[in-house]
Design an enzyme around this catalytic site. Structure first.
Site, PDB file in Angstrom:
ATOM      1  N   ASP A  41      32.197  30.058  45.928  1.00 21.25           N
ATOM      2  CA  ASP A  41      33.243  30.398  44.946  1.00 21.25           C
ATOM      3  C   ASP A  41      32.701  30.065  43.570  1.00 21.25           C
ATOM      4  OD1 ASP A  41      35.716  30.292  43.319  1.00 21.25           O
ATOM      5  OD2 ASP A  41      36.737  30.394  45.254  1.00 21.25           O
ATOM      6  N   LEU A  49      36.885  37.150  50.516  1.00 28.12           N
ATOM      7  CA  LEU A  49      38.080  37.099  49.660  1.00 28.12           C
ATOM      8  C   LEU A  49      37.723  37.112  48.184  1.00 28.12           C
ATOM      9  CD1 LEU A  49      39.231  36.025  52.442  1.00 28.12           C
ATOM     10  CD2 LEU A  49      40.783  34.622  51.094  1.00 28.12           C
ATOM     11  N   TYR A  58      41.667  48.501  39.187  1.00 35.18           N
ATOM     12  CA  TYR A  58      41.762  47.427  40.187  1.00 35.18           C
ATOM     13  C   TYR A  58      42.014  48.038  41.566  1.00 35.18           C
ATOM     14  CZ  TYR A  58      43.563  43.394  42.687  1.00 35.18           C
ATOM     15  OH  TYR A  58      43.779  42.433  43.624  1.00 35.18           O
ATOM     16  N   THR A  90      32.265  43.309  39.915  1.00 33.80           N
ATOM     17  CA  THR A  90      32.463  42.167  40.817  1.00 33.80           C
ATOM     18  C   THR A  90      33.071  42.643  42.127  1.00 33.80           C
ATOM     19  OG1 THR A  90      32.820  40.710  38.953  1.00 33.80           O
ATOM     20  CG2 THR A  90      33.609  39.923  41.078  1.00 33.80           C
ATOM     21  N   GLY A 133      39.952  29.617  46.254  1.00 32.18           N
ATOM     22  CA  GLY A 133      41.118  30.310  45.693  1.00 32.18           C
ATOM     23  C   GLY A 133      42.389  29.910  46.431  1.00 32.18           C
ATOM     24  N   PHE A 134      43.479  30.496  46.001  1.00 26.71           N
ATOM     25  CA  PHE A 134      44.790  30.174  46.582  1.00 26.71           C
ATOM     26  C   PHE A 134      44.816  30.479  48.082  1.00 26.71           C
ATOM     27  CE2 PHE A 134      48.794  32.776  47.324  1.00 26.71           C
ATOM     28  CZ  PHE A 134      49.525  31.735  47.850  1.00 26.71           C
ATOM     29  N   ILE A 135      44.540  31.706  48.466  1.00 27.25           N
ATOM     30  CA  ILE A 135      44.597  32.064  49.888  1.00 27.25           C
ATOM     31  C   ILE A 135      43.388  31.483  50.620  1.00 27.25           C
ATOM     32  CG2 ILE A 135      44.649  33.960  51.557  1.00 27.25           C
ATOM     33  CD1 ILE A 135      46.082  35.648  49.458  1.00 27.25           C
ATOM     34  N   LYS A 189      39.275  48.214  44.753  1.00 26.89           N
ATOM     35  CA  LYS A 189      39.585  47.669  46.076  1.00 26.89           C
ATOM     36  C   LYS A 189      39.582  48.776  47.134  1.00 26.89           C
ATOM     37  CE  LYS A 189      40.117  43.972  46.876  1.00 26.89           C
ATOM     38  NZ  LYS A 189      39.092  42.901  47.111  1.00 26.89           N
TER      39      LYS A 189
END
Ligand code: UDP
Length: 347
Positions: free
Chosen positions: A31, A76, A149, A95, A10-12, A153
């Protein structure tokens, strides 16, 4: 050290992987490329210290093996974006919750260190800024998809802390605020890559509402540096930390600055929230982290200012010409009015 990064494409994640490899660590990633991309790791695929697995974290046998071989796990991998939540709410909530539960339960067997990334979205509708880690979380109702969301989290955070308290698994939670930089896709509507690409293409820059809503943008290099330090700090165990910048900018000011720094002639257009998202959509007007906790622990202070952040995204997009990632219309309204996206693991 042997490091496992879930969501490492992913991006981060990909920036985090790079930094650990540069330091000489061995890094594995898992991933499923749901929101990550092989492009993010192509340049490191041949690094001898790097191993990648294109698979889901819920593949228990594989994840168990990878955790067993690691000294430290960064979790992540998560469903990011309300677009996913709206279109596949069950899958998205599962997920976020299941993958985290699995990672923690597997890490518990040998008490491996785990850093869980969370999001500033958990502060919900809170209006008093700055947000401190011990502030109450102000959630909206379950009938509004976006809050699932934040709630999923928040459950991840509760689980991480519970695993520390009850099973002595050394966990730490990082709440990421709007994190931006090279490789972030505009595909899910994130404002900075979206506005930069529109400016570079000479298209209208879409400012939602009247643009007076404010955000603080953190360069991914600052966020990743903070994640690495937090993961190493014994005193961080069992704690939650904000990671972000406290330099606020309104979205309209942001658009103007992007226009100026990119030398673009794009007009700035205002898109009503009802058109961009859904009727009655509630945006957070301000989202500012209180950084005193992380500052006192690791001396954290973001190095890249807003202009540096914008310049890095302009440069990256110019060099790669990835205009196809940003739709010409407000990103999700056209497809499904209530859908929108977050920086998710990214914010
Ligand atoms: N936004 C905007 N134009 C866009 C995309 C987003 O004005 O093309 C606004 C959005 O309404 C929000 C802010 O920019 O107020 C940040 O949006 P983003 O999705 O990047 O992050 P988040 O809402 O999670 O802070």
């Amino acid at each position: 050290m042997r490091i496992l990064v879930t969501g490492g494409a992913g991006f981060i994640g990909s920036h985090l992987v790079e930094r650990h490899l540069d330091r000489g660590d061995e890094v594995s990633i898992i991933d499923d490329l749901s929101t990550g991309s092989i492009d993010n790791i192509r340049h490191i695929k041949k690094n001898p210290g790097f191993t990648y697995h294109i698979d889901t974290v819920t593949n228990e046998r594989l994840t168990a093996e990878l955790i067993d071989e690691s000294d430290l796990v960064y979790h992540l991998a998560a469903a990011v974006g309300v677009r996913l939540i709206v279109e596949s709410p069950v899958k998205t909530i599962e997920t976020n919750v299941r993958a985290t539960e699995l990672v923690l339960s597997l890490a518990a067997k040998k008490r491996k260190r785990v850093l869980i990334t969370s999001t500033s979205e958990v502060y919900g509708k809170r209006t008093e800024v700055p947000f401190r880690e011990d502030d109450d979380l102000v959630m909206g109702p379950p009938s509004k998809g976006r809050w699932s969301y934040a709630c999923s989290k928040a459950i991840d955070e509760f689980m991480a802390i519970a695993y520390w308290k009850e099973k002595l698994v050394p966990t730490v939670v990082a709440r990421l605020f709007n994190t931006v930089g090279p490789r972030q896709t505009g595909r899910y509507g994130m404002v900075l890559p979206t506005l930069v690409q529109q400016a570079l293409d000479g298209r209208e820059m879409t400012v939602y509402g009247d643009g007076s809503q404010r955000r603080c943008f953190t360069h991914v290099s600052d966020a990743v540096g903070a994640l690495m330090k937090l993961a190493e700090q014994p005193a961080a165990v069992g704690e939650v930390y904000n990671i972000g910048s406290d330099q606020e900018v309104s979205i309209l000011e942001l658009a103007k600055r992007i226009k100026q720094l990119s030398g673009s002639d794009s007009p700035i257009g205002f898109v009503p929230y009802s058109q961009a998202y859904e009727e009655g959509f509630e945006d957070m007007m301000r989202r500012v982290p209180d950084l005193s906790k992380i500052k006192s622990l690791i001396g954290y202070s973001p190095r890249v200012d807003l202009d540096g952040v914008i310049a890095s995204v302009i440069e990256h997009r110019r060099s790669r010409s990835i205009s196809s990632q940003v739709p010409a219309t407000p990103p999700v309204a056209a497809a499904r009015p209530e859908a929108r996206a977050y920086s998710g693991a990214n914010t």
